[in-house]
Write an enzyme that holds these catalytic residues in place. Structure first.
Site, short mmCIF file in Angstrom:
data_model
loop_
_atom_site.label_atom_id
_atom_site.label_comp_id
_atom_site.label_asym_id
_atom_site.label_seq_id
_atom_site.Cartn_x
_atom_site.Cartn_y
_atom_site.Cartn_z
N TYR A 1 -0.69 -0.60 9.74
CA TYR A 1 -1.65 -0.32 8.92
C TYR A 1 -0.14 -0.60 7.95
O TYR A 1 0.50 -1.31 7.36
CB TYR A 1 -2.39 0.01 8.46
CG TYR A 1 -3.04 -0.36 6.47
CD1 TYR A 1 -3.96 -1.52 6.22
CD2 TYR A 1 -2.85 0.29 5.80
CE1 TYR A 1 -3.76 -2.14 5.18
CE2 TYR A 1 -3.33 0.69 3.95
CZ TYR A 1 -3.43 -1.08 4.05
OH TYR A 1 -4.05 -1.21 2.79
N SER B 1 0.63 -1.31 0.58
CA SER B 1 -0.15 -0.06 0.17
C SER B 1 0.77 1.58 -0.04
O SER B 1 1.79 1.17 0.17
CB SER B 1 -1.36 0.02 0.84
OG SER B 1 -1.65 1.47 2.00
N LYS C 1 2.33 -2.95 5.83
CA LYS C 1 2.66 -2.79 4.38
C LYS C 1 3.91 -2.52 4.25
O LYS C 1 4.63 -3.03 2.55
CB LYS C 1 1.46 -2.06 3.86
CG LYS C 1 0.35 -2.18 4.13
CD LYS C 1 0.45 -3.59 3.55
CE LYS C 1 -1.93 -3.68 3.24
NZ LYS C 1 -1.32 -5.06 2.18
P1 NAD Z 1 -11.38 -5.67 1.27
O1 NAD Z 1 -11.06 -5.46 2.09
O2 NAD Z 1 -12.48 -5.86 -0.28
O3 NAD Z 1 -11.14 -7.22 0.54
C1 NAD Z 1 -10.16 -7.79 1.63
C2 NAD Z 1 -10.12 -9.25 1.36
O4 NAD Z 1 -8.94 -9.89 2.29
C3 NAD Z 1 -11.38 -9.90 1.29
O5 NAD Z 1 -12.32 -10.87 0.77
C4 NAD Z 1 -11.73 -10.67 2.61
O6 NAD Z 1 -11.89 -12.19 3.30
C5 NAD Z 1 -10.00 -11.38 3.11
N1 NAD Z 1 -9.14 -11.78 4.13
C6 NAD Z 1 -9.27 -10.50 4.92
N2 NAD Z 1 -8.82 -11.30 6.64
C7 NAD Z 1 -8.06 -12.44 5.83
C8 NAD Z 1 -7.54 -13.53 6.41
N3 NAD Z 1 -7.49 -14.01 7.37
N4 NAD Z 1 -7.19 -14.65 5.49
C9 NAD Z 1 -7.60 -14.99 4.49
N5 NAD Z 1 -8.35 -13.72 3.05
C10 NAD Z 1 -8.59 -12.58 4.26
O7 NAD Z 1 -10.28 -4.48 0.59
P2 NAD Z 1 -9.48 -5.19 -0.89
O8 NAD Z 1 -9.78 -2.56 -0.84
O9 NAD Z 1 -9.92 -5.04 -1.90
O10 NAD Z 1 -8.13 -4.90 0.37
C11 NAD Z 1 -7.66 -5.86 -1.31
C12 NAD Z 1 -5.61 -5.75 -0.76
O11 NAD Z 1 -4.82 -4.06 -1.25
C13 NAD Z 1 -5.60 -5.89 0.66
O12 NAD Z 1 -4.14 -6.07 1.14
C14 NAD Z 1 -6.11 -3.83 1.29
O13 NAD Z 1 -4.27 -3.87 2.79
C15 NAD Z 1 -5.00 -3.55 0.16
N6 NAD Z 1 -4.93 -2.30 -0.14
C16 NAD Z 1 -6.23 -1.85 -0.51
C17 NAD Z 1 -6.39 -0.08 -0.61
C18 NAD Z 1 -7.88 0.33 -1.01
O14 NAD Z 1 -7.82 1.95 -1.01
N7 NAD Z 1 -8.61 -0.30 -1.30
C19 NAD Z 1 -5.39 0.83 -1.02
C20 NAD Z 1 -4.22 -0.16 -0.29
C21 NAD Z 1 -3.91 -1.53 -0.80
#
Ligand code: NAD
Length: 255
Positions: A163, A150, A167
């Site tokens: 977080y 991230s 990350k």
């Molecule tokens: P989201 O919350 O929609 O999806 C997260 C997914 O991870 C879900 O399917 C959830 O069930 C799964 N998950 C959570 N804990 C888990 C575990 N212990 N074991 C297995 N699966 C698990 O979020 P997203 O935005 O799609 O995020 C996906 C990735 O992208 C994450 O690593 C997040 O940190 C990263 N990210 C997201 C953003 C953003 O703006 N959305 C920005 C930077 C990084």
């Protein structure tokens, strides 16, 4: 000339395992890799129905699909996911460590439990999955690992000490492992998303979103498909000379 011709012959189907594939970025990545011609192993934590819907779309795109339930913060569950993948497909070519959570609060109010929980899922989970996949990838002398970090891990983000630490850890882990396996045909890269439209960002107050967007040259949030495109690039066979890289997909936020 003859050696070159080999490059254009039909390639074997590759197998990709995506963690947290039931929604958001993981869902978009799974669908994109299925469209790219991969068979996919979809990990989900609890939402079986949502994962089944993603499986249906991936099948429609021509992929063979395996659903695997499992918590990435549990090392045995990670071993089991890889075992199920190998039992079914006999190979694992691409690993996308996408599963992640956040538990935001300013440091003064952040509980030790919330700090550890985020480290357990977002950082330890990546370690456990890479370790589980290591033997088969080293043996086949091929692999593409893409870890979802991230911009918070690169810039730090107020209210996200846990977080940001996790990350940032993913970046170090990515680079260290990239060095360890570089001669084995395995690349290890990270994608650092900016602010992307998913459930994770849905709950942010409109004012907070506006404030973040002030710092995004593109002036908009990204879509999960923007991240999927970057993962697809790093997962490609032809991307074998890119390793230890952190690709920001953030509308210019972090340049
Ligand atoms: P989201 O919350 O929609 O999806 C997260 C997914 O991870 C879900 O399917 C959830 O069930 C799964 N998950 C959570 N804990 C888990 C575990 N212990 N074991 C297995 N699966 C698990 O979020 P997203 O935005 O799609 O995020 C996906 C990735 O992208 C994450 O690593 C997040 O940190 C990263 N990210 C997201 C953003 C953003 O703006 N959305 C920005 C930077 C990084």
């Amino acid at each position: 000339m003859k050696e070159d011709a080999g490059k254009f012959l039909a390639e074997e189907r590759q197998v990709a395992l995506i963690t947290g594939a039931s929604r958001g970025i993981g869902r978009a990545v799974a669908i994109r890799l299925a469209k790219d011609g991969c068979d996919v192993v979809l990990n989900y934590a609890g939402r079986r129905e949502a994962a089944e819907e993603v499986a249906e779309i991936c099948s429609y795109a021509g992929a063979e699909v395996l659903l695997v339930q499992g918590d990435v913060s549990d090392p045995e569950a990670c071993e089991d996911m890889v075992r199920q993948c190998l039992d079914r497909f006999g190979r694992l070519d691409i690993l996308v460590n996408n599963a992640g959570i956040n538990r935001d609060a300013i440091l003064m109010r952040m509980s030790e439990e919330d700090f550890r929980k985020v480290i357990d899922v977002d950082l330890m989970g990546v370690f456990f999955m890479m370790k589980a996949a290591a033997r088969t990838m080293v043996r086949s002398r091929y692999g593409r690992i893409i870890n979802i970090s991230s911009v918070s891990g690169l810039m730090g983000n107020a209210g996200q000490a846990n977080y940001s630490a996790a990350k940032a850890g993913v970046v170090g882990l990515t680079k260290a492992y990239a060095r360890e396996v570089a001669t084995r045909g395995i690349t290890v890269n990270a994608v650092a998303p900016g602010m992307i439209h998913t459930e994770m960002t849905e709950e942010m107050p409109a004012q907070a979103v506006e404030a973040v967007l002030q710092g995004v040259p593109a002036g908009r949030m990204g879509e999960p498909e923007d991240i999927a495109g970057a993962v697809s690039f790093l997962a490609g066979r032809e991307t074998g000379y890119v390793t230890g890289h952190v690709l920001c997909v953030d509308g210019g936020m972090c340049m």
